[in-house]
Motif scaffolding. Structure first.
Motif, PDB file in Angstrom:
ATOM      1  N   PHE A 256      43.185  44.015  42.683  1.00 53.92           N
ATOM      2  CA  PHE A 256      43.396  42.400  43.512  1.00 53.92           C
ATOM      3  C   PHE A 256      42.105  41.653  43.771  1.00 53.92           C
ATOM      4  O   PHE A 256      42.043  40.492  43.995  1.00 53.92           O
ATOM      5  N   PHE A 257      41.071  42.406  43.831  1.00 48.05           N
ATOM      6  CA  PHE A 257      40.006  41.765  44.497  1.00 48.05           C
ATOM      7  C   PHE A 257      38.886  41.457  43.435  1.00 48.05           C
ATOM      8  O   PHE A 257      37.999  40.786  43.521  1.00 48.05           O
ATOM      9  N   SER A 258      39.120  42.082  42.179  1.00 47.60           N
ATOM     10  CA  SER A 258      38.144  41.953  41.004  1.00 47.60           C
ATOM     11  C   SER A 258      38.902  41.975  39.806  1.00 47.60           C
ATOM     12  O   SER A 258      39.813  42.975  39.793  1.00 47.60           O
ATOM     13  N   GLU A 259      38.566  41.446  38.371  1.00 47.15           N
ATOM     14  CA  GLU A 259      39.289  41.624  37.116  1.00 47.15           C
ATOM     15  C   GLU A 259      38.620  43.270  36.735  1.00 47.15           C
ATOM     16  O   GLU A 259      37.256  43.363  37.111  1.00 47.15           O
ATOM     17  N   ILE A 260      39.544  43.791  36.456  1.00 45.49           N
ATOM     18  CA  ILE A 260      38.811  45.308  36.117  1.00 45.49           C
ATOM     19  C   ILE A 260      39.484  45.651  34.771  1.00 45.49           C
ATOM     20  O   ILE A 260      40.484  44.995  34.056  1.00 45.49           O
ATOM     21  N   ASN A 261      38.534  46.757  34.022  1.00 46.37           N
ATOM     22  CA  ASN A 261      39.206  47.401  32.734  1.00 46.37           C
ATOM     23  C   ASN A 261      39.497  48.640  33.335  1.00 46.37           C
ATOM     24  O   ASN A 261      39.022  49.203  34.382  1.00 46.37           O
ATOM     25  N   GLU A 262      40.650  49.039  33.037  1.00 49.73           N
ATOM     26  CA  GLU A 262      41.322  50.479  33.326  1.00 49.73           C
ATOM     27  C   GLU A 262      41.262  51.406  32.310  1.00 49.73           C
ATOM     28  O   GLU A 262      41.780  51.154  31.220  1.00 49.73           O
ATOM     29  N   PHE A 263      41.109  52.693  32.667  1.00 51.63           N
ATOM     30  CA  PHE A 263      41.011  53.770  31.561  1.00 51.63           C
ATOM     31  C   PHE A 263      41.699  54.998  32.452  1.00 51.63           C
ATOM     32  O   PHE A 263      41.681  55.236  33.583  1.00 51.63           O
TER      33      PHE A 263
END
Length: 367
Positions: A256-263
């Motif tokens: 919600f507070f930053s764009e992320i890549n998720e693994f």
């Protein structure tokens, strides 16, 4: 009454009229249901005197419902609302909105088109004689820099000016707590920064406690002394902007507070293997499945010399930066990164990546 000496362009010389007192508003184990669907699920939260508390979350998270419960427009199913430790809504008490000492600023401003700006602001001052109410309304307009528009009608004002009239009307009765439901959502994006800054300065001068609903994390960080993040009617995390950004307690908060890549990964010997390298996993049990978030801002892209090979799949020019999608060995979806727009040569395909470990966050799988 003299008009605003600043000509409506600044806030420094506007007349400040303080509220009667700044109050503490507390929600205690609030539950709310609508047509048998639970919309608020046991929220306990306090807005401290003089504080700007932002309620942040996606649509359907319960932000506006909680605001309406505080205002007395909705009744909770269970739990209590207290103003300076005095119960204003609970099992045995339900004060109507006009007796709560709470002001509400609606999302669409809700100005009356057939009334002058002054009469719009005076509308909530029904307990005062007309002359005194007009004087208080004029003071409120001076506070927001619009005294010179007192005899105009809302349709001649810009969106930003209408927003300030709505703010003046909400502050005119000098509420102990001001509730604001997405107050900037209808404004042109170019105006939002200046209008938010003006509004925050006015709130500071009026010394009212304020609860602001927003779905925009940056807006919450700009305005809030603290932020309460909601999801599906539950309080996910509450704290300052720094606390929520640097130490999110869940992958939902991180995203919600930053764009992320998720693994997804597994802990082996205190280490989590990811397509972008190994990550410290010592605080998790060996063999545990975890979720890894890597902020886009924490990825560096190089022509050579990085730690992980990658191939550029697409480049989207966004002015100051480019948004890249990259194929990375071991990743089942493209990895995104933001880089300075002039950093990489046109037509470049094969690159390498490096990740800043401060921007890699590890969570339990169900976190």
């Amino acid at each position: 009454m003299a008009s605003d000496p600043s000509g409506g362009n600044g806030i420094e010389t506007r007349r400040a009229s303080a509220v009667t007192f700044a109050a503490r508003l507390a929600f205690e184990d609030i539950h709310h249901s609508y047509h048998s669907k639970e919309t608020i699920r046991g929220i306990s939260l306090t807005a401290e005197p003089g504080e700007v508390l932002c309620l942040l979350g996606p649509s359907g998270s319960g932000k506006t419902t909680l605001l309406r419960i505080a205002a007395g427009i909705e009744a909770q199913t269970s739990g209590r609302v207290l103003l300076n430790d005095r119960e204003i809504a609970g099992p045995a008490v339900f004060l109507p909105p006009e007796r709560r000492g709470v002001g509400l600023m609606f999302q669409d401003f809700a100005l009356f088109p057939h009334m002058s700006v002054l009469d719009n602001v005076r509308f909530g001052l029904t307990a005062l004689p007309r002359a005194e109410a007009e004087a208080e309304a004029q003071v409120a307009l001076e506070r927001v820099g619009l005294a010179h528009y007192a005899q105009k009608y809302p349709h001649v004002l810009s969106g930003g000016e209408q927003q300030r009239v709505a703010l003046a009307r909400a502050l005119a009765p000098r509420p102990a707590v001001l509730l604001m439901d997405e107050p900037f959502s209808g404004l042109d994006s170019r105006l939002k920064d200046s209008i938010r800054a003006d509004t925050l300065a006015i709130l500071r001068k009026s010394r009212a406690s304020a609860i602001v609903v927003t779905h925009d994390a940056e807006e919450a960080m700009r305005m809030g002394d603290r932020i309460a993040l909601l999801k599906d009617g539950r309080l996910v995390q509450v704290g300052t902007a720094e606390q929520l950004y640097l130490n999110p307690q869940s992958i939902f908060a991180a995203a919600f507070f930053s764009e992320i890549n998720e693994f997804s990964g597994h802990v082996r010997g205190g280490v989590v293997e990811t397509p972008l390298g190994n990550v410290d996993g010592k605080r998790f049990a060996d063999g545990q499945t975890v979720r890894v978030a890597v902020r886009l801002s924490g990825l560096s892209v190089h022509e050579a010399g990085g730690e992980t090979p990658a191939r550029i799949l697409s480049r989207r020019f966004l002015g100051v930066v480019e948004l890249l999608e990259l194929a990375v060995p071991g990743a089942d979806r493209p990895v995104r990164a933001r880089v300075r727009a002039d950093q990489l040569a046109p037509g470049l395909r094969d690159v390498t990546l490096s990740a800043n470990h401060r921007d890699i966050l590890v969570f339990e799988k169900d976190g």
